[in-house]
Design an enzyme around this catalytic site. Sequence first.
Site, short mmCIF file in Angstrom:
data_model
loop_
_atom_site.label_atom_id
_atom_site.label_comp_id
_atom_site.label_asym_id
_atom_site.label_seq_id
_atom_site.Cartn_x
_atom_site.Cartn_y
_atom_site.Cartn_z
N ASP A 57 -46.65 -5.16 13.51
CA ASP A 57 -46.22 -4.00 14.30
C ASP A 57 -47.42 -3.37 15.00
OD1 ASP A 57 -44.41 -2.26 15.39
OD2 ASP A 57 -44.28 -0.95 13.64
N LYS B 10 -46.63 8.46 2.66
CA LYS B 10 -45.57 7.65 3.28
C LYS B 10 -44.49 7.32 2.26
CE LYS B 10 -44.64 3.26 5.57
NZ LYS B 10 -45.20 2.00 6.06
N GLY C 75 -44.40 12.06 10.85
CA GLY C 75 -44.08 10.77 11.44
C GLY C 75 -42.81 10.20 10.84
N GLY D 249 -40.23 6.54 11.32
CA GLY D 249 -40.01 5.27 11.99
C GLY D 249 -39.09 4.37 11.20
N GLY D 250 -39.01 3.11 11.66
CA GLY D 250 -38.11 2.18 11.02
C GLY D 250 -38.50 1.81 9.62
N GLY E 240 -40.11 4.05 7.40
CA GLY E 240 -40.21 5.15 6.48
C GLY E 240 -40.60 6.46 7.15
N THR E 241 -40.84 7.47 6.31
CA THR E 241 -41.19 8.81 6.76
C THR E 241 -42.58 9.16 6.23
OG1 THR E 241 -38.86 9.45 6.68
CG2 THR E 241 -40.48 11.23 6.78
N VAL E 242 -43.37 9.85 7.06
CA VAL E 242 -44.74 10.23 6.67
C VAL E 242 -44.83 11.75 6.61
CG1 VAL E 242 -47.19 10.06 7.22
CG2 VAL E 242 -45.66 8.16 7.77
#
Length: 519
Positions: free
Chosen positions: A333, A237, A215, A217-218, A220-222
């Site tokens: 969110d 995360k 994953g 997104g705005g 961070g990264t998972v």
Amino acid sequence: MAYCSDFESKNTVRDACSGDGCCQSAIPRDIKYYRTRAVWNANDGDPSGLIRDCTYAFVGEQDTFRYNRSMNYSSDPTFIKRVEDNIPVVLDWAISNLSCAEASATTGYACQSNSICVDAFSGGYRCQCKEGGYEGNPYLSPGCRGMGLALPTIVIVLLILCFIALKRRLKEKYYQENGGAILKDILKSKGGVSVNNFRVEELKEATNNFSKVIGKGGHGTVYMGTLKETGQPVAIKESKIVDEKEREDFLNEMVILTQINHTNVVQLIGFCLETKVPLLVYEFIPNENLYHHIHNTNTERLSLDARLKIAYESAGALAYLHTDARLPIIHRDVKSANILLDESFTAKVADFGASRLVPLGHAGINNKLIEGTLGYLDPEYFRTAIFTDKSDVYSFGVVLAELLTGQQPINLKRRPGEQNLAINFLKAVKNDNFVGILEEGMVTEATLEQLKTICDLVCKCLNPVSEDRPSMKEVMMELDNLRKWVKQTNGFSGQNYIETSSDKVEIMEPTFHSIILSK
């Protein structure tokens, strides 16, 4: 796609190309052709046509580009006035379009002696000197030359020792900067859910050096990983933190996450503070997210009962955050992509990267920059820049509309004026045409009265006036009643509809009046 809102907004921060008058999109790697196209969305206003006339796009290196809203161009020579201004561009390169294996068999092979060939990402190859003391230019004769073995060995050993010492000091520095000592004291005094303080080596081993991204997104990264000692699959995360203020906010969120213990909230297992930005370790939820199950045509269709169950569980989690947590938390969110599903399709609310604590005595959070996901954002938040728990309710209303219609919140392929799902849903219910907007097959799973009641709940959540929206606890209770009502009916008998063709349903009875959405 990069989306720019109204150019005349006054909330833009200097140097930030955040989507308010200026927006940016990264160019993917390994492509050989790239074309930009600016499309004007008439729904955004601007009757003068000023924005359309001034819109342009260009390619540039992101770290050197500055955006300045200042209208006094002469006072800032770096202000981007036209496309012809100089913006650096970083180019990648390679020799020919042959791989190493193919090029080495040709007469034009460029790598000289004591060098190795490396395949480039976008095709072609490059040359570099062999390891073990070789240096020089791998493209020019006689190629790379080796140094004496003793000196390089001593140098390498010294470098390794220096690297280990530096690494240890760096980890300690990060631990202190990320509030490790403070967090330890807070957790000791407040108690809460037991969490682990992982070492970075443990997480590198668990994720194969952070190689599997699941994953991005705005916030961070998972990464996906498996803890060696327990064999438990986890999601790790890595958050984006750029300044001390956000680092402090992240520390506060981490403390609050240790206080959350709810069945329908993704569980925090631990954290790591030995890296430049903190890492959070969550339980891994294997069955994708709700967005995937609604919009992916290759997945099995969710029944109305399953959708109401997921909606009820998600509403319960948000109600817990708003009213039952130690301090109120606004998620900020809420969207179908942030509702994960486990093997039994139990909902798990995730991604608290944008979440904020609500200070005592405050009704909401004031933001200078509008943040969130297009299509889910509360229109009142756009006007006031104040995010409240009722803003979460609006976003959840969009999720409910997704569940009932199977449509995406924003679809630019639809006709102008019909691209926003929330607006379309409100219009359909107001005009007594709610059946026409529901997903095909929905009418066979509940009575007309039940579907109307469900749609009315969605409209309550989507009310343009935040004060007139229900609380998440009220939404949860109404969804619970709806689930029980639909189950008691045990399917739909068909008395309210007459099927006239394979793709058309005619409403016979009863007839309902339009609801009024404004005061």
